[in-house]
Write an enzyme that holds these catalytic residues in place. Structure first.
Site, PDB file in Angstrom:
ATOM      1  N   LEU A  44       0.982  -0.982   0.135  1.00 35.97           N
ATOM      2  CA  LEU A  44       0.000  -0.032  -0.086  1.00 35.97           C
ATOM      3  C   LEU A  44       0.819   1.222   0.028  1.00 35.97           C
ATOM      4  CD1 LEU A  44      -2.822  -0.297   2.609  1.00 35.97           C
ATOM      5  CD2 LEU A  44      -3.254   0.129   0.142  1.00 35.97           C
ATOM      6  N   ASP A  45       0.674   2.214  -0.919  1.00 38.91           N
ATOM      7  CA  ASP A  45       1.598   3.529  -0.839  1.00 38.91           C
ATOM      8  C   ASP A  45       1.393   4.121   0.327  1.00 38.91           C
ATOM      9  OD1 ASP A  45       1.961   2.997  -3.692  1.00 38.91           O
ATOM     10  OD2 ASP A  45       0.070   4.102  -4.262  1.00 38.91           O
ATOM     11  N   ARG A  46       2.605   4.719   0.743  1.00 37.89           N
ATOM     12  CA  ARG A  46       2.673   5.554   1.895  1.00 37.89           C
ATOM     13  C   ARG A  46       1.551   6.534   2.239  1.00 37.89           C
ATOM     14  NH1 ARG A  46       6.794  10.131   3.013  1.00 37.89           N
ATOM     15  NH2 ARG A  46       6.537  10.593   5.203  1.00 37.89           N
ATOM     16  N   SER A  48      -1.810   5.974   1.211  1.00 38.45           N
ATOM     17  CA  SER A  48      -2.729   5.255   1.451  1.00 38.45           C
ATOM     18  C   SER A  48      -2.995   4.632   2.550  1.00 38.45           C
ATOM     19  CB  SER A  48      -2.755   3.980   0.125  1.00 38.45           C
ATOM     20  OG  SER A  48      -2.902   4.826  -0.911  1.00 38.45           O
TER      21      SER A  48
END
Length: 183
Positions: A44-46, A48
């Site tokens: 998961l992106d930072r 998100s």
């Protein structure tokens, strides 16, 4: 039996256990999870939030993360603007991105979900309304949901992964985790 951890990743946390190569240390999974031998199944992106699965079984990890297995991932997405039916239909058919056409997604408008407030809060513009979508995809390209919503004219303001397959965030607060049996 494989260990499987459901973690509600807060905004700003990296989906890895260490942070190398930056002058300022950022929060990582090790700030929340002290379970040896488990690794993230996907990312998961930072910027998100939401469900991140961690496990100690390589085959299970691949089944969760590898797009070949088409495991559904459902996101609650706060977007800028009001989604028109045509925009939702484009998401349902697949969106052309720079790296090719996405697989069809399940997309629907939803009322604002009853979830935790984000820290820091999203930016709000008085002149532009925002809306919520529930979007389910079966692949996992880099920043895919954000790129899909932007491609149909609905920039993402907040992105929360709510479920992966049958596993959900139900009852797990941000920064908290629970262990469950792998199916």
């Amino acid at each position: 039996m494989a260990r499987l951890i459901l973690f509600n990743k807060p905004y700003g946390v990296l989906s890895q256990f260490t942070d190398r190569g930056t002058e300022t240390e950022r929060q990582t999974l090790s700030d929340f999870i002290a379970v040896p031998g488990v690794y993230p199944a996907g990312r998961l992106d930072r910027d998100s939030e939401g469900l991140l699965l961690l496990c100690d079984d390589g085959r299970l990890q691949a089944r969760i993360a590898d797009p070949r297995f088409k495991m559904p991932k459902t996101y609650l997405v706060q977007v800028e603007g009001k989604p028109a039916d045509a925009s939702l239909e484009l998401l349902r058919k697949g969106v052309r991105l720079k790296d090719g056409l996405t697989r069809p997604a399940e997309a629907e408008r939803i009322d604002a979900p009853n979830i935790w407030p984000r820290d820091p809060p999203i930016r709000v513009r008085k002149s532009i309304p925002d809306s919520w979508l529930k979007l389910t995809i079966r692949e996992g390209r880099n920043r895919q949901v954000r790129r899909m919503t932007a491609a149909v004219g609905l920039p993402t303001l907040r992105l929360v992964r709510w479920s992966i397959g049958d596993w959900t965030l139900e009852g797990i607060a941000p920064g908290e985790w629970s262990e469950t049996s792998a199916v």
